[in-house]
Design a protein around this motif. Structure first.
Motif, PDB file in Angstrom:
ATOM      1  N   SER A  17       0.820  -1.202   0.000  1.00 37.69           N
ATOM      2  CA  SER A  17       0.000   0.000   0.000  1.00 37.69           C
ATOM      3  C   SER A  17       0.857   1.256   0.000  1.00 37.69           C
ATOM      4  CB  SER A  17      -0.940   0.004   1.208  1.00 37.69           C
ATOM      5  OG  SER A  17      -0.194   0.035   2.400  1.00 37.69           O
ATOM      6  N   ALA A  20       1.510   2.085  -3.966  1.00 41.60           N
ATOM      7  CA  ALA A  20       0.370   2.478  -4.789  1.00 41.60           C
ATOM      8  C   ALA A  20      -0.435   3.527  -4.047  1.00 41.60           C
ATOM      9  CB  ALA A  20      -0.508   1.265  -5.085  1.00 41.60           C
ATOM     10  N   GLY A  22      -3.295   5.001  -5.276  1.00 38.80           N
ATOM     11  CA  GLY A  22      -4.721   4.964  -5.549  1.00 38.80           C
ATOM     12  C   GLY A  22      -5.034   5.192  -7.007  1.00 38.80           C
ATOM     13  N   PRO A  23      -6.296   5.146  -7.366  1.00 37.60           N
ATOM     14  CA  PRO A  23      -6.669   5.329  -8.772  1.00 37.60           C
ATOM     15  C   PRO A  23      -6.600   6.796  -9.201  1.00 37.60           C
ATOM     16  CG  PRO A  23      -8.616   4.970  -7.436  1.00 37.60           C
ATOM     17  CD  PRO A  23      -7.435   4.827  -6.524  1.00 37.60           C
ATOM     18  N   VAL A  53      -1.969  -5.667  -9.671  1.00 39.32           N
ATOM     19  CA  VAL A  53      -1.860  -4.410  -8.929  1.00 39.32           C
ATOM     20  C   VAL A  53      -1.771  -4.777  -7.463  1.00 39.32           C
ATOM     21  CG1 VAL A  53      -2.969  -2.233  -8.369  1.00 39.32           C
ATOM     22  CG2 VAL A  53      -3.193  -3.179 -10.665  1.00 39.32           C
ATOM     23  N   VAL A  58      -6.342  -7.391 -11.725  1.00 38.51           N
ATOM     24  CA  VAL A  58      -7.364  -6.508 -12.275  1.00 38.51           C
ATOM     25  C   VAL A  58      -7.604  -6.934 -13.721  1.00 38.51           C
ATOM     26  CG1 VAL A  58      -7.935  -4.114 -12.810  1.00 38.51           C
ATOM     27  CG2 VAL A  58      -6.549  -4.643 -10.795  1.00 38.51           C
ATOM     28  N   THR A  74     -12.333   6.622 -12.834  1.00 36.71           N
ATOM     29  CA  THR A  74     -11.049   6.417 -12.180  1.00 36.71           C
ATOM     30  C   THR A  74     -10.437   5.104 -12.670  1.00 36.71           C
ATOM     31  OG1 THR A  74     -12.113   5.360 -10.290  1.00 36.71           O
ATOM     32  CG2 THR A  74     -11.649   7.718 -10.105  1.00 36.71           C
ATOM     33  N   VAL A  76      -6.807   2.434 -12.155  1.00 37.23           N
ATOM     34  CA  VAL A  76      -5.540   2.118 -11.502  1.00 37.23           C
ATOM     35  C   VAL A  76      -4.431   2.289 -12.531  1.00 37.23           C
ATOM     36  CG1 VAL A  76      -6.562   0.527  -9.824  1.00 37.23           C
ATOM     37  CG2 VAL A  76      -5.740  -0.357 -12.008  1.00 37.23           C
ATOM     38  N   ASP A  97       0.664   6.044 -11.818  1.00 34.57           N
ATOM     39  CA  ASP A  97       0.267   5.752 -10.445  1.00 34.57           C
ATOM     40  C   ASP A  97       0.060   7.072  -9.705  1.00 34.57           C
ATOM     41  OD1 ASP A  97      -0.293   4.341  -8.168  1.00 34.57           O
ATOM     42  OD2 ASP A  97       1.797   3.980  -7.646  1.00 34.57           O
ATOM     43  N   THR A  99      -3.173   9.783  -7.560  1.00 36.40           N
ATOM     44  CA  THR A  99      -4.577  10.181  -7.476  1.00 36.40           C
ATOM     45  C   THR A  99      -4.831  11.485  -8.222  1.00 36.40           C
ATOM     46  OG1 THR A  99      -4.118  11.316  -5.391  1.00 36.40           O
ATOM     47  CG2 THR A  99      -4.898   9.038  -5.252  1.00 36.40           C
TER      48      THR A  99
END
Length: 105
Positions: A17, A20, A22-23, A53, A58, A74, A76, A97, A99
């Motif tokens: 986490s 990454a 987020g989307p 991911v 995904v 949105t 990824v 990668d 937001t």
């Protein structure tokens, strides 16, 4: 021994986490050459299907229906293939990668 396995799993989850964020939000502005809105369906699918991911696979495709020439969603991080109904050419859309918000073109 089970305690060590649980700690390793928690460490892997927290490390994944951290990389990454987020989307990302992607806008699809579409217009005809006359300037009028283009509301044809947009199909978005992963170039590499499935895509790993973090610890999740995904997969799949998505259909977006623009309204007044705009669609948004949105995604990824990954490379996507974008097809517009009625047009022969498929476009490559790389999504980084993060937001942040991006324009599909």
């Amino acid at each position: 021994m089970n305690t060590v396995k649980i700690l390793l799993c928690l460490l892997c989850l927290s490390a994944g986490s951290a990389f990454a964020t987020g989307p990302a939000t992607v806008y699809f502005p579409m217009a005809r050459f006359t300037g009028a809105p283009l509301n044809r369906q947009i199909t978005v699918r992963l170039q590499s299907d499935p895509l790993a991911v973090n610890a999740t696979l995904v997969s799949g495709a998505m259909t977006l229906q623009p309204t007044n020439g705009y669609a948004t969603n949105t995604f990824v991080a990954g490379n996507y293939l974008v097809s517009i109904d009625g047009l022969a050419k498929t476009l490559l859309m790389p999504v980084p990668d993060g937001t942040n918000t991006y324009n599909a073109v």
